[in-house]
Design a protein around this motif. Structure first.
Motif, PDB file in Angstrom:
ATOM      1  N   GLU A   1       7.316  18.800  -1.729  1.00 30.75           N
ATOM      2  CA  GLU A   1       6.500  17.897  -2.535  1.00 30.75           C
ATOM      3  C   GLU A   1       7.098  16.433  -2.601  1.00 30.75           C
ATOM      4  OE1 GLU A   1       4.785  19.345  -6.465  1.00 30.75           O
ATOM      5  OE2 GLU A   1       6.624  20.631  -6.347  1.00 30.75           O
ATOM      6  N   TYR A   2       8.544  16.090  -2.544  1.00 34.81           N
ATOM      7  CA  TYR A   2       9.031  14.891  -2.153  1.00 34.81           C
ATOM      8  C   TYR A   2       8.560  14.367  -0.602  1.00 34.81           C
ATOM      9  CZ  TYR A   2      11.812  16.559  -6.078  1.00 34.81           C
ATOM     10  OH  TYR A   2      12.194  17.078  -7.358  1.00 34.81           O
ATOM     11  N   GLU A   3       8.513  15.565   0.367  1.00 40.08           N
ATOM     12  CA  GLU A   3       8.344  15.065   1.459  1.00 40.08           C
ATOM     13  C   GLU A   3       6.947  14.620   1.718  1.00 40.08           C
ATOM     14  OE1 GLU A   3       9.573  18.580   3.508  1.00 40.08           O
ATOM     15  OE2 GLU A   3      11.799  18.307   3.177  1.00 40.08           O
ATOM     16  N   GLY A   4       6.192  15.470   1.002  1.00 35.13           N
ATOM     17  CA  GLY A   4       4.827  15.042   1.069  1.00 35.13           C
ATOM     18  C   GLY A   4       4.370  13.670   0.649  1.00 35.13           C
ATOM     19  N   ARG A   5       5.357  13.028  -0.583  1.00 35.83           N
ATOM     20  CA  ARG A   5       4.867  11.851  -1.119  1.00 35.83           C
ATOM     21  C   ARG A   5       5.408  10.873   0.119  1.00 35.83           C
ATOM     22  NH1 ARG A   5       5.642  14.279  -6.290  1.00 35.83           N
ATOM     23  NH2 ARG A   5       8.023  14.054  -6.128  1.00 35.83           N
ATOM     24  N   VAL A   6       6.223  11.215   0.776  1.00 36.72           N
ATOM     25  CA  VAL A   6       6.990  10.141   1.642  1.00 36.72           C
ATOM     26  C   VAL A   6       5.890  10.206   2.748  1.00 36.72           C
ATOM     27  CG1 VAL A   6       8.827   9.853   3.400  1.00 36.72           C
ATOM     28  CG2 VAL A   6       9.255  10.539   1.382  1.00 36.72           C
ATOM     29  N   ALA A   7       5.665  11.200   3.265  1.00 34.63           N
ATOM     30  CA  ALA A   7       4.409  11.303   4.313  1.00 34.63           C
ATOM     31  C   ALA A   7       3.121  10.469   3.969  1.00 34.63           C
ATOM     32  CB  ALA A   7       4.185  12.851   4.478  1.00 34.63           C
ATOM     33  N   ARG A   8       2.653  10.741   2.513  1.00 34.45           N
ATOM     34  CA  ARG A   8       1.549  10.116   2.077  1.00 34.45           C
ATOM     35  C   ARG A   8       1.736   8.533   2.044  1.00 34.45           C
ATOM     36  NH1 ARG A   8       0.456  12.152  -3.488  1.00 34.45           N
ATOM     37  NH2 ARG A   8       2.045  10.851  -3.902  1.00 34.45           N
TER      38      ARG A   8
ATOM     39  N   SER B   1       0.822  -1.268  -0.168  1.00 34.43           N
ATOM     40  CA  SER B   1       0.164  -0.004   0.021  1.00 34.43           C
ATOM     41  C   SER B   1       0.966   1.177  -0.060  1.00 34.43           C
ATOM     42  CB  SER B   1      -0.883  -0.001   1.389  1.00 34.43           C
ATOM     43  OG  SER B   1      -1.901   1.133   1.117  1.00 34.43           O
ATOM     44  N   ALA B   2       1.790   1.332   0.867  1.00 33.94           N
ATOM     45  CA  ALA B   2       2.852   2.459   0.703  1.00 33.94           C
ATOM     46  C   ALA B   2       3.423   2.598  -0.375  1.00 33.94           C
ATOM     47  CB  ALA B   2       3.832   2.010   1.937  1.00 33.94           C
ATOM     48  N   GLY B   3       3.956   1.617  -0.943  1.00 34.20           N
ATOM     49  CA  GLY B   3       4.627   1.687  -2.503  1.00 34.20           C
ATOM     50  C   GLY B   3       3.588   2.355  -3.474  1.00 34.20           C
ATOM     51  N   HIS B   4       2.266   1.840  -3.595  1.00 36.69           N
ATOM     52  CA  HIS B   4       1.469   2.395  -4.549  1.00 36.69           C
ATOM     53  C   HIS B   4       0.918   3.731  -4.198  1.00 36.69           C
ATOM     54  CE1 HIS B   4       0.286  -1.166  -7.018  1.00 36.69           C
ATOM     55  NE2 HIS B   4       0.487  -1.787  -6.183  1.00 36.69           N
TER      56      HIS B   4
ATOM     57  N   VAL C   1       8.034   2.824   9.421  1.00 32.32           N
ATOM     58  CA  VAL C   1       7.902   2.595   7.792  1.00 32.32           C
ATOM     59  C   VAL C   1       9.172   3.543   7.354  1.00 32.32           C
ATOM     60  CG1 VAL C   1       6.501   3.169   5.806  1.00 32.32           C
ATOM     61  CG2 VAL C   1       5.402   2.872   8.048  1.00 32.32           C
ATOM     62  N   ASP C   2      10.234   2.682   7.021  1.00 31.48           N
ATOM     63  CA  ASP C   2      11.332   3.244   6.241  1.00 31.48           C
ATOM     64  C   ASP C   2      11.378   3.330   4.968  1.00 31.48           C
ATOM     65  OD1 ASP C   2      12.896   3.352   8.958  1.00 31.48           O
ATOM     66  OD2 ASP C   2      13.374   1.128   8.739  1.00 31.48           O
ATOM     67  N   VAL C   3      11.744   4.437   4.301  1.00 35.67           N
ATOM     68  CA  VAL C   3      11.655   4.904   2.960  1.00 35.67           C
ATOM     69  C   VAL C   3      13.092   5.176   2.741  1.00 35.67           C
ATOM     70  CG1 VAL C   3      11.058   6.575   1.300  1.00 35.67           C
ATOM     71  CG2 VAL C   3       9.605   6.194   3.060  1.00 35.67           C
ATOM     72  N   LEU C   4      13.881   4.063   2.056  1.00 39.12           N
ATOM     73  CA  LEU C   4      15.416   4.002   1.706  1.00 39.12           C
ATOM     74  C   LEU C   4      15.600   4.327   0.218  1.00 39.12           C
ATOM     75  CD1 LEU C   4      15.674   0.534   3.383  1.00 39.12           C
ATOM     76  CD2 LEU C   4      15.884   2.586   4.542  1.00 39.12           C
ATOM     77  N   TRP C   5      16.506   5.180   0.055  1.00 39.32           N
ATOM     78  CA  TRP C   5      16.890   5.893  -1.188  1.00 39.32           C
ATOM     79  C   TRP C   5      18.224   5.005  -1.815  1.00 39.32           C
ATOM     80  CZ3 TRP C   5      13.297   9.307  -3.403  1.00 39.32           C
ATOM     81  CH2 TRP C   5      12.617   9.723  -2.555  1.00 39.32           C
ATOM     82  N   GLY C   6      18.408   5.237  -3.159  1.00 43.42           N
ATOM     83  CA  GLY C   6      19.768   4.662  -3.764  1.00 43.42           C
ATOM     84  C   GLY C   6      20.665   5.524  -3.591  1.00 43.42           C
TER      85      GLY C   6
END
Length: 403
Positions: free
Chosen positions: A81-88, A62-65, A114-119
């Protein structure tokens, strides 16, 4: 007197035996209770962990979608805007856990779970649509206080609590090397292509002209007159930062232009038989038995597909099928002309894009005109690759479970 002594001795022996049997019975009952408690404890922990794994998996998906959306395609984006997508996406994971844990003993989760990991190369990208997390991980264990499961029959089993230790992760892949339908799922691809050849300058001085899609959509020169409303699933009048593209379906006898929406053959059939089949391909997409006629099981990029001949008589059924697709995310191939002659030939497939049909109209000259808007879509039929020659795609994504 002797009889009385004998009776006392027999009674004493029987009492001793009963005492031993009682002791053994108690020990056996305790051992059996410990075994039963241990079995119940194992089953209980296994059940809770299975519930937690299903819950974490649903939350990660669900988080990925939720992270992916059309607004990623807009230019000139700001950090908020990036921060908003991560919060969403974190909110989506938390809401899914809250919904899935109803009726269970599972605990709620918080943002930090909920960890959002970046390359490593994400910060160097200048394209806002390619700033995509490499992985999203949902865990029931907090770093500071891992969650534990209360043991069943803790007194008999010995352990009062056991660590939960459950997490799920998804990868957001967006480097499609091709598409592979299966017996259960077709590729949501329209049987049309847009030629995106770069036209070199004729005088050698003026700059080359970008391809039709690249110039209007990715360079932002197209008109922005419509906005997609994800709540009502309809288009509204007014700009949304995503330019539209106008294309035309030309009859085989009326020639073509740079805006041509070129019909493709998804099945190895004669050019005269492909026209009536196009309406069916529009409705159902690309199926595995279509590719079987070419002796392949997937479409790859770069690749080739034959073009189709679409007469004016065939256009009515295509218009009806295309109108049914309005608002639905679809894949279209950008191509380069190769061996094309009189509307029949072969197209070289360059890369896929995703779009929604805004409008379908037929003008007085019997030519079909469409307005298209780019979008972001997720499909399990995408065959992604990490090879150096496969470029990241702005439009097409695949969300894969990694654990």
């Amino acid at each position: 007197m002797q009889t009385a002594l004998f009776a006392v001795e027999v009674t004493s022996r029987n009492s001793g035996r009963r005492g031993i049997l009682t002791a053994w019975t108690i020990w056996l009952m305790l051992a059996a209770g410990a075994i039963v408690g241990g079995l119940f404890n194992v089953l209980w922990i296994s059940c809770v962990r299975n519930q937690a794994q299903n819950c974490a998996t649903s939350a990660a998906l669900s988080a990925g979608h939720r992270y992916l959306s059309d607004d990623m395609l807009r230019g000139w984006q700001q950090p908020f805007e990036y921060e908003g997508r991560v919060a969403r996406c974190r909110k989506a994971a938390i809401e899914m856990v809250e919904h899935s844990r109803t009726g269970t003993t599972l605990p709620p989760i918080s943002d930090e779970q909920v960890d959002v990991l970046w390359g490593d190369d994400q910060t160097a990208s200048k394209d806002p649509s390619l700033l995509v997390p490499e992985k999203i991980v949902v865990s029931f264990d907090r770093r500071d206080a891992p969650h534990s499961i209360a043991s069943f029959f803790a007194g008999l089993a010995g352990n009062r609590a056991t660590g939960l230790g459950v997490s799920a992760a998804v990868c957001l892949e967006h480097a499609p090397a091709g598409f592979q339908p299966s017996s259960m799922a077709s590729v949501p691809m329209l049987p049309f292509s847009i030629c995106d050849d770069v036209l070199p300058a004729k005088d050698g001085q003026t700059p080359a002209t970008a391809g039709y899609w690249t110039a209007n959509i990715e360079s932002g020169k197209g008109r922005d007159q419509f906005s997609w409303d994800p709540e009502t699933h309809t288009f509204q009048a007014g700009p949304d930062g995503l330019p539209e593209l106008k294309v035309s379906i030309y009859a085989a006898t009326s020639g073509s232009g740079p805006d041509a929406f070129i019909p493709l053959c998804f099945r190895k059939v004669s050019s005269t038989a492909s026209g009536p089949a196009i309406a069916g391909w529009i409705k159902r997409g690309l199926k595995l038995d279509d590719l079987d006629t070419f002796g392949i099981d997937k479409i790859t990029f770069p690749g080739t597909l034959p073009t189709a001949s679409l007469s004016i008589q065939d256009q009515a059924s295509c218009i009806s099928a295309l109108q049914m697709k309005i608002g639905e995310p679809c894949i279209v191939c950008l191509s380069s002309m190769e061996g094309s002659e009189n509307g029949a030939g072969t197209l070289k497939l360059k890369r896929p894009v995703a779009l929604r049909i805004v409008q379908v109209q037929q003008n007085a000259s019997k030519m079909v005109g469409l307005i298209l808007q780019p979008c972001v879509m997720v499909t399990s039929t995408a065959v992604t690759s990490t090879a150096a020659g496969i470029a990241s795609n702005r439009y097409v994504y695949s969300i894969r479970l990694t654990q």
